[in-house]
Design a protein around this motif. Structure first.
Motif, PDB file in Angstrom:
ATOM      1  N   ALA A   1      -8.159  -0.895   1.441  1.00 40.06           N
ATOM      2  CA  ALA A   1      -8.965  -1.787   2.276  1.00 40.06           C
ATOM      3  C   ALA A   1      -8.165  -2.907   2.920  1.00 40.06           C
ATOM      4  O   ALA A   1      -8.570  -3.449   3.950  1.00 40.06           O
ATOM      5  CB  ALA A   1     -10.112  -2.387   1.447  1.00 40.06           C
ATOM      6  N   HIS A   2      -7.031  -3.282   2.319  1.00 41.84           N
ATOM      7  CA  HIS A   2      -6.273  -4.429   2.814  1.00 41.84           C
ATOM      8  C   HIS A   2      -4.771  -4.140   2.788  1.00 41.84           C
ATOM      9  O   HIS A   2      -4.300  -3.288   2.042  1.00 41.84           O
ATOM     10  CB  HIS A   2      -6.561  -5.675   1.966  1.00 41.84           C
ATOM     11  CG  HIS A   2      -8.009  -6.010   1.841  1.00 41.84           C
ATOM     12  ND1 HIS A   2      -8.773  -5.613   0.754  1.00 41.84           N
ATOM     13  CD2 HIS A   2      -8.849  -6.677   2.666  1.00 41.84           C
ATOM     14  CE1 HIS A   2     -10.005  -6.027   0.925  1.00 41.84           C
ATOM     15  NE2 HIS A   2     -10.083  -6.673   2.065  1.00 41.84           N
ATOM     16  N   VAL A   3      -4.059  -4.909   3.587  1.00 41.76           N
ATOM     17  CA  VAL A   3      -2.608  -4.865   3.580  1.00 41.76           C
ATOM     18  C   VAL A   3      -2.103  -6.195   3.026  1.00 41.76           C
ATOM     19  O   VAL A   3      -2.486  -7.264   3.514  1.00 41.76           O
ATOM     20  CB  VAL A   3      -2.028  -4.626   4.980  1.00 41.76           C
ATOM     21  CG1 VAL A   3      -0.506  -4.744   4.966  1.00 41.76           C
ATOM     22  CG2 VAL A   3      -2.438  -3.257   5.504  1.00 41.76           C
ATOM     23  N   VAL A   4      -1.281  -6.124   1.990  1.00 45.15           N
ATOM     24  CA  VAL A   4      -0.679  -7.314   1.395  1.00 45.15           C
ATOM     25  C   VAL A   4       0.676  -7.547   2.062  1.00 45.15           C
ATOM     26  O   VAL A   4       1.477  -6.612   2.191  1.00 45.15           O
ATOM     27  CB  VAL A   4      -0.502  -7.145  -0.124  1.00 45.15           C
ATOM     28  CG1 VAL A   4       0.246  -8.341  -0.726  1.00 45.15           C
ATOM     29  CG2 VAL A   4      -1.866  -6.973  -0.806  1.00 45.15           C
ATOM     30  N   ILE A   5       0.916  -8.777   2.511  1.00 47.98           N
ATOM     31  CA  ILE A   5       2.177  -9.094   3.184  1.00 47.98           C
ATOM     32  C   ILE A   5       2.879 -10.252   2.487  1.00 47.98           C
ATOM     33  O   ILE A   5       2.247 -11.107   1.878  1.00 47.98           O
ATOM     34  CB  ILE A   5       1.963  -9.430   4.679  1.00 47.98           C
ATOM     35  CG1 ILE A   5       1.020 -10.636   4.829  1.00 47.98           C
ATOM     36  CG2 ILE A   5       1.415  -8.216   5.420  1.00 47.98           C
ATOM     37  CD1 ILE A   5       0.849 -11.101   6.279  1.00 47.98           C
ATOM     38  N   ARG A   6       4.205 -10.245   2.598  1.00 44.04           N
ATOM     39  CA  ARG A   6       5.028 -11.310   2.009  1.00 44.04           C
ATOM     40  C   ARG A   6       5.965 -11.851   3.089  1.00 44.04           C
ATOM     41  O   ARG A   6       7.140 -11.476   3.166  1.00 44.04           O
ATOM     42  CB  ARG A   6       5.816 -10.765   0.812  1.00 44.04           C
ATOM     43  CG  ARG A   6       4.915 -10.322  -0.347  1.00 44.04           C
ATOM     44  CD  ARG A   6       5.721  -9.849  -1.558  1.00 44.04           C
ATOM     45  NE  ARG A   6       4.877  -9.670  -2.723  1.00 44.04           N
ATOM     46  CZ  ARG A   6       4.396  -8.481  -3.136  1.00 44.04           C
ATOM     47  NH1 ARG A   6       4.687  -7.376  -2.457  1.00 44.04           N
ATOM     48  NH2 ARG A   6       3.637  -8.409  -4.207  1.00 44.04           N
ATOM     49  N   PRO A   7       5.457 -12.756   3.935  1.00 43.74           N
ATOM     50  CA  PRO A   7       6.263 -13.273   5.049  1.00 43.74           C
ATOM     51  C   PRO A   7       7.511 -14.045   4.624  1.00 43.74           C
ATOM     52  O   PRO A   7       8.412 -14.247   5.443  1.00 43.74           O
ATOM     53  CB  PRO A   7       5.275 -14.187   5.787  1.00 43.74           C
ATOM     54  CG  PRO A   7       3.925 -13.641   5.449  1.00 43.74           C
ATOM     55  CD  PRO A   7       4.056 -13.202   4.022  1.00 43.74           C
ATOM     56  N   LEU A   8       7.586 -14.482   3.362  1.00 46.85           N
ATOM     57  CA  LEU A   8       8.767 -15.216   2.889  1.00 46.85           C
ATOM     58  C   LEU A   8       9.841 -14.287   2.334  1.00 46.85           C
ATOM     59  O   LEU A   8      10.783 -14.741   1.693  1.00 46.85           O
ATOM     60  CB  LEU A   8       8.373 -16.229   1.806  1.00 46.85           C
ATOM     61  CG  LEU A   8       7.359 -17.310   2.179  1.00 46.85           C
ATOM     62  CD1 LEU A   8       7.148 -18.269   1.009  1.00 46.85           C
ATOM     63  CD2 LEU A   8       7.790 -18.071   3.421  1.00 46.85           C
TER      64      LEU A   8
END
Length: 294
Positions: A173-180
């Motif tokens: 259902a979702h996309v987890v992102i780690r911009p750092l």
């Protein structure tokens, strides 16, 4: 008070690295609603600041919603984050769930609580994202966290696995992102101090000096002191996987390997004959920043 030149340079470097990670992994797209998880620690404060700055000049339009999970830890200053988030003008949600009591009742005294706490917190975050219509969930894990996780899995789980910069949740259902993902902890710590964020420590775990992650952190800190650039080099290695030079039969067909096989399928064949990098300067391993997200 005007920010110092040092702070402006540091901010620019962090924004550039975060923008580069977002562009490289297509973390944020036009029309996204991004739920930004705010714990009250230096990493999540920095994450929110960078995303708010990048949104102003990004080539796409997206919505940011900050979220804090109040886990009902004794002495938790419940007014700090609402006051801070309201002052900076970001849309936010405060979700109250007593996971503290659950964790303390399930985990024996002296045992680490991070695993259960993380699972409970993750479930609440996913439900909140669904309720508000967020398709992306931004977490504040940085480059050092990713490298530390690699060694945790390598030493204690027998797996060559780390934290990916981007993943899909189990339910799809979702996309987890780690911009750092490209940002170093030292830079983040310096930035947080200069910004004077109202840091809220996590007291649920106590000090728990026996945590394996802390041991890995100390190991990497020692390596970086003695051989500067080790963390950057390990992270770079995560982006340059060569399956033919490992041992996973599901990723490379070792059984059918025969004389005359195309060298391209083996990333150049025998590594004995591969050119080796010279010196300890890891600057050549760093990705070239993209202009579009800077």
């Amino acid at each position: 008070m005007e920010p110092s030149n040092n702070l402006l340079r540091l901010r620019k470097r962090l924004e550039s690295k975060a923008g580069k990670a977002i562009a490289d992994y297509h973390m944020i797209e036009d029309g996204d609603t991004v739920l930004v998880c705010i714990s009250g620690g230096k990493d999540s404060y920095t994450l929110l600041s960078l995303l708010m700055a990048l949104r102003e000049r990004a080539p796409v339009s997206f919505r940011l919603i900050a979220m804090n999970l109040d886990q009902k830890q004794p002495g938790f200053p419940a007014d700090v984050l609402p006051h801070y988030l309201a002052n900076i003008g970001v849309e936010y949600r405060i979700v109250e769930r007593d996971t503290y009591s659950v964790v303390k009742s399930k985990i024996p005294e002296g045992k680490t609580t991070c695993s259960l706490c993380s699972r409970l917190r993750r479930g609440i975050i996913y439900r909140t994202a669904k309720e508000i219509g967020a398709n992306k969930i931004a977490l504040g894990h940085h480059r050092d966290d990713i490298v530390h996780t690699l060694f945790l899995n390598l030493f204690f789980a027998g797996q060559l696995k780390a934290m990916p910069p981007k993943l899909v949740t189990d339910d799809g259902a979702h996309v987890v992102i780690r911009p750092l993902a490209y940002c170093g902890e030292t830079d983040i710590a310096r930035f947080a101090r200069a910004m004077d964020y109202p840091i809220i420590p996590c007291n649920l775990c106590g000090s728990q000096d026996n945590l394996q992650r802390q041991k890995i952190r100390e190991m990497m800190a020692d390596w970086d002191r003695r051989y500067p650039g080790r963390t950057e080099s390990v992270f770079s290695a995560l982006q340059k996987i060569v399956p033919s030079h490992l041992a996973d039969q599901t990723l490379f067909d070792f059984k059918d390997l025969r004389p005359g096989a195309a060298l391209t399928s083996m990333a150049g064949g025998d590594s004995v004959f591969d050119p080796q990098p010279l010196g300890d300067d890891c600057s050549l391993l760093q990705p070239i920043p993209l202009q579009v997200w800077r």
